[in-house]
Structures are given as C-alpha cells and as structure tokens.
Motif scaffolding. Sequence first.
Motif, mmCIF file in Angstrom:
data_model
loop_
_atom_site.group_PDB
_atom_site.id
_atom_site.type_symbol
_atom_site.label_atom_id
_atom_site.label_comp_id
_atom_site.label_asym_id
_atom_site.label_seq_id
_atom_site.Cartn_x
_atom_site.Cartn_y
_atom_site.Cartn_z
ATOM 1 N N PHE A 105 0.835 -1.195 0.000
ATOM 2 C CA PHE A 105 0.000 0.000 0.000
ATOM 3 C C PHE A 105 0.871 1.246 0.000
ATOM 4 O O PHE A 105 1.972 1.256 0.554
ATOM 5 N N MET A 106 0.377 2.270 -0.672
ATOM 6 C CA MET A 106 1.076 3.562 -0.699
ATOM 7 C C MET A 106 0.235 4.582 0.038
ATOM 8 O O MET A 106 -0.971 4.665 -0.175
ATOM 9 N N GLU A 107 0.866 5.358 0.923
ATOM 10 C CA GLU A 107 0.171 6.491 1.520
ATOM 11 C C GLU A 107 0.485 7.723 0.669
ATOM 12 O O GLU A 107 1.597 7.880 0.211
ATOM 13 N N VAL A 108 -0.519 8.548 0.455
ATOM 14 C CA VAL A 108 -0.369 9.672 -0.464
ATOM 15 C C VAL A 108 -0.422 10.984 0.312
ATOM 16 O O VAL A 108 -1.133 11.897 -0.046
ATOM 17 N N CYS A 109 0.323 11.047 1.382
ATOM 18 C CA CYS A 109 0.341 12.278 2.177
ATOM 19 C C CYS A 109 1.573 12.247 3.069
ATOM 20 O O CYS A 109 1.815 11.253 3.757
ATOM 21 N N GLY A 110 2.331 13.323 3.049
ATOM 22 C CA GLY A 110 3.528 13.370 3.878
ATOM 23 C C GLY A 110 3.221 13.263 5.359
ATOM 24 O O GLY A 110 4.014 12.720 6.124
ATOM 25 N N THR A 111 2.053 13.771 5.771
ATOM 26 C CA THR A 111 1.702 13.678 7.190
ATOM 27 C C THR A 111 1.438 12.224 7.572
ATOM 28 O O THR A 111 1.767 11.784 8.683
ATOM 29 N N HIS A 112 0.826 11.455 6.658
ATOM 30 C CA HIS A 112 0.675 10.014 6.911
ATOM 31 C C HIS A 112 2.051 9.344 6.998
ATOM 32 O O HIS A 112 2.270 8.461 7.833
ATOM 33 N N THR A 113 2.969 9.754 6.123
ATOM 34 C CA THR A 113 4.308 9.168 6.140
ATOM 35 C C THR A 113 4.906 9.293 7.537
ATOM 36 O O THR A 113 5.366 8.306 8.125
ATOM 37 N N VAL A 114 4.892 10.507 8.043
ATOM 38 C CA VAL A 114 5.500 10.756 9.355
ATOM 39 C C VAL A 114 4.729 10.024 10.455
ATOM 40 O O VAL A 114 5.316 9.430 11.352
ATOM 41 N N SER A 115 3.394 10.038 10.367
ATOM 42 C CA SER A 115 2.582 9.400 11.398
ATOM 43 C C SER A 115 2.850 7.893 11.470
ATOM 44 O O SER A 115 2.941 7.321 12.562
ATOM 45 N N ILE A 116 2.971 7.252 10.311
ATOM 46 C CA ILE A 116 3.206 5.802 10.283
ATOM 47 C C ILE A 116 4.552 5.463 10.919
ATOM 48 O O ILE A 116 4.686 4.477 11.655
ATOM 49 N N PHE A 117 5.553 6.303 10.658
ATOM 50 C CA PHE A 117 6.863 6.075 11.283
ATOM 51 C C PHE A 117 6.824 6.432 12.769
ATOM 52 O O PHE A 117 7.267 5.660 13.623
ATOM 53 N N GLN A 118 6.302 7.619 13.065
ATOM 54 C CA GLN A 118 6.348 8.159 14.427
ATOM 55 C C GLN A 118 5.599 7.282 15.423
ATOM 56 O O GLN A 118 6.030 7.110 16.566
ATOM 57 N N SER A 119 4.486 6.703 14.994
ATOM 58 C CA SER A 119 3.675 5.880 15.890
ATOM 59 C C SER A 119 4.249 4.477 16.070
ATOM 60 O O SER A 119 3.764 3.714 16.904
ATOM 61 N N CYS A 128 23.990 12.790 1.677
ATOM 62 C CA CYS A 128 22.687 13.427 1.915
ATOM 63 C C CYS A 128 22.183 13.124 3.329
ATOM 64 O O CYS A 128 21.832 11.982 3.650
ATOM 65 N N THR A 129 22.176 14.126 4.167
ATOM 66 C CA THR A 129 21.662 14.020 5.534
ATOM 67 C C THR A 129 20.797 15.259 5.794
ATOM 68 O O THR A 129 20.838 16.215 5.013
ATOM 69 N N PRO A 130 20.049 15.297 6.887
ATOM 70 C CA PRO A 130 19.283 16.518 7.169
ATOM 71 C C PRO A 130 20.161 17.765 7.291
ATOM 72 O O PRO A 130 19.721 18.875 6.997
ATOM 73 N N MET A 159 14.930 14.817 1.825
ATOM 74 C CA MET A 159 15.695 14.839 3.072
ATOM 75 C C MET A 159 15.524 16.167 3.796
ATOM 76 O O MET A 159 15.812 16.278 4.994
ATOM 77 N N VAL A 160 15.004 17.175 3.078
ATOM 78 C CA VAL A 160 14.825 18.496 3.683
ATOM 79 C C VAL A 160 13.497 18.592 4.422
ATOM 80 O O VAL A 160 13.426 19.004 5.578
ATOM 81 N N SER A 161 12.445 18.210 3.720
ATOM 82 C CA SER A 161 11.094 18.448 4.229
ATOM 83 C C SER A 161 10.787 17.567 5.434
ATOM 84 O O SER A 161 11.149 16.389 5.475
ATOM 85 N N THR A 162 10.081 18.143 6.390
ATOM 86 C CA THR A 162 9.664 17.348 7.552
ATOM 87 C C THR A 162 8.670 16.264 7.143
ATOM 88 O O THR A 162 8.455 15.311 7.882
ATOM 89 N N GLU A 163 8.054 16.406 5.959
ATOM 90 C CA GLU A 163 7.124 15.389 5.474
ATOM 91 C C GLU A 163 7.783 14.476 4.442
ATOM 92 O O GLU A 163 7.114 13.658 3.808
ATOM 93 N N GLY A 164 9.070 14.616 4.223
ATOM 94 C CA GLY A 164 9.760 13.823 3.214
ATOM 95 C C GLY A 164 10.055 12.410 3.694
ATOM 96 O O GLY A 164 10.363 12.180 4.865
ATOM 97 N N GLY A 165 10.001 11.461 2.773
ATOM 98 C CA GLY A 165 10.252 10.064 3.125
ATOM 99 C C GLY A 165 11.673 9.844 3.605
ATOM 100 O O GLY A 165 11.909 9.075 4.550
ATOM 101 N N CYS A 166 12.653 10.507 2.989
ATOM 102 C CA CYS A 166 14.047 10.321 3.393
ATOM 103 C C CYS A 166 14.282 10.871 4.805
ATOM 104 O O CYS A 166 14.986 10.254 5.612
ATOM 105 N N ALA A 167 13.684 12.032 5.085
ATOM 106 C CA ALA A 167 13.835 12.604 6.427
ATOM 107 C C ALA A 167 13.214 11.689 7.477
ATOM 108 O O ALA A 167 13.767 11.520 8.573
ATOM 109 N N ALA A 168 12.063 11.079 7.144
ATOM 110 C CA ALA A 168 11.412 10.163 8.089
ATOM 111 C C ALA A 168 12.269 8.920 8.309
ATOM 112 O O ALA A 168 12.453 8.466 9.452
ATOM 113 N N TYR A 169 12.807 8.344 7.237
ATOM 114 C CA TYR A 169 13.688 7.186 7.371
ATOM 115 C C TYR A 169 14.890 7.527 8.253
ATOM 116 O O TYR A 169 15.306 6.744 9.107
#
Length: 363
Positions: free
Chosen positions: A30-44, A336-338, A346-356
């Motif tokens: 499944f793909m989430e189509v929202c950066g906020t979901h990206t962060v939420s899935i990792f953060q939780s 490439c780091t924050p 890697m820049v955006s707080t909603e970016g997949g690389c930043a979340a990883y």
Amino acid sequence: MNSFEAFKDPALCRALLERLQKEADTPYRFMEVCGTHTVSIFQSGLRSLLPQTITHVTGPGCPVCVTHESEVACFLDLATRDDIVLATFGDLMRVPGPKGKNLKTAQADGARVEVVYSPVDALAVAAANPGRTTIFLGVGFETTAPAVAATIRLAREQNLKNFRVLSFHKLVPPALAALVADPDINIDAFILPGHVSAIIGAAPYGFLAEKHGLPAVVTGFEPLDILSALLEITAMRASGRPAVVNAYTRVVAHDGNPVARAVMDEVFIPVDALWRGLGVLPGSGLDIREEFADFDALRLPGVSLPDVPPLAGCRCGEVLKGKRAPNECPLFDKACTPATPVGPCMVSTEGGCAAYHKYRLEL
C-alpha cells in the motif's frame, strides 16, 4: 482523554493489529499519499508492527518534495533580483537548487526573502515594501490552493499593485492516475490524504477502484485511523470488491468543501504541470486565470522555467514513485543528511528520506 488521544488508545490499537495479523493473509503493497501520513506511520511505530504480508511504500505526498527542479531554479533566479521580495513558507528555505543553492544561501547573499505563516501575511510584506514586487511562492496541493486563491482575491480588493503569486500548485488525483498507469509501480492499494480530501472530497478518487480495481481509503492521521484503513483495505481485497471509502468522515465530506473549491476555481485553472520524478502530468497544476493576470508572477518580464537536469545522484524522484526506498539511494545518510541535504525528500519534515533518517527503520 481528548478526542485525539482516543484515536491513539493502546488497547484498541493492539486489538486492531491482532485482527490485521489474522486477516491480512494475502501480500499487498500500500502507498500512503500524504507526507503527514508518512511521518505518522513512522512516528507511531506502526511501520515496524505491520504484518509481514503488508508492505508500506511512501508516495508523492510532500508538496515541497514534488516541486520540480526547474521550479526551484525559477524562484532562486527571482531571489537574485533587487526589485523582488520573496515571501514563502519556511519549508522551502533549504530545498536545494542548481549548484547546491537554496533560499537560505540566497538570503545570506542579500536576497530579500521573508518567511510567512499564511499567504495573507505576504500582503503585509507587499504593503511594507512599496518599491518592490512581493512574490508569494505558491507551492502546495489542493490543501493550500484555496487560501492562496483567497489571498489573490483580497489583494485585488485592496488594489495592491505590487503583489504576485508564483503558482506551482499541484493536484493529487492526476498524480495518482499517472502512478497507477506505470506498470513498474505495483501498488495494490492506497491510503488517501486526509487534508487534500477535506477540500476535494472522496469522489475524485473513484477511478482507482472503478478503472483500476484498487482499494483506497481516505483516513486520518492517528494510529487507529491508519489501522482501520488497513483493515478496510484487507477486507476489500478479501471480498474482491474494491472501492474508494471515506473513513475520515469527522473531517472529510464526500464532496469536500464547496466554499474552498469555489474560490480555488474562481482564481485558478488546471494546466499541465511539472512534477519531480513524474515529469509533465496533464491537468495536474494550477495557473492563475486571465482575470487575475495582474497577480501572476509567471507573467512578469524575465520569469521562466529554466531547463534544469535532475540533481546528480539524487533518487528523490524514484522515492516519490515508490520505486525505491529512501535508504536504497546511494547518497542516503552519506552525502545526503538533514544537515547536508542533496534532495528535497531529506529536507522536508514530510519527506520520506527525512522520516527514514529520523526513525532509523530497516537500515
């Protein structure tokens, strides 16, 4: 317990996870189509708790990340002009452009760049700088576009002559249509964005189920929202009856927000647009209508989208399409780091690389 805490209830989360473990017996991505979901899935912590049969893929849901290299170069060019003040949300300040330049370095070199918290704040910047043209950087999805449209309308009502918008807004449904048409994507279901859907509703996603046979669920951002959506997807796959389900009815009406859509339609018109990693997608952007041409920064003399090649070695485009996990990029956590981002993911707080990077999963 407030209403948000109720959607994080550990006992209920555990119960839904146990159900998911039993019922998700068929593998799917499944793909989430929202950066906020990206962060939420990792953060939780959900990402590491999901059944082995379910693979989570990040998608093109970060507006900063999908802004094309040529669009970044365009506003960096504008930053060099003495007659311009740029007004922008803070998340664009560190997005790298050609030769590693960004708005932060441009500001250090003397560019007039003002960080604002709302498009309306840019009108005050314009009023305070009568000798220059203030340009608001219109980057965002359907979530942002209505507020920017209302600001343009307000600028006209105030007869403000030195305010314009550089409209690089993107529309989500055309991007999903492009993704599912790509045979290499292999997505079996979507978790659809809650914020965008609050504006457009659930109806515009109908083609995912009707044309492509894919289950899709509009949902919120708390753990119970996401787990419920995954159970809904699992049930649809088991029954063989895919649909687009709105499971975020506390925020999203089926037809969205008609007032927001009306102001967006009054000021903007859909056009083909450039996306990082996805190229030109038909009808996926918003230009300013002729009636509001005096507020369109793209109509200023000398403003254009330069032809800019992708950043060398950066795989953000493939990450945004779900073709590559962030840690599969050769630059990830090396060049490439924050602190030293090469690409916007890697820049955006909603970016997949930043979340990883932040949550260090599966590295």
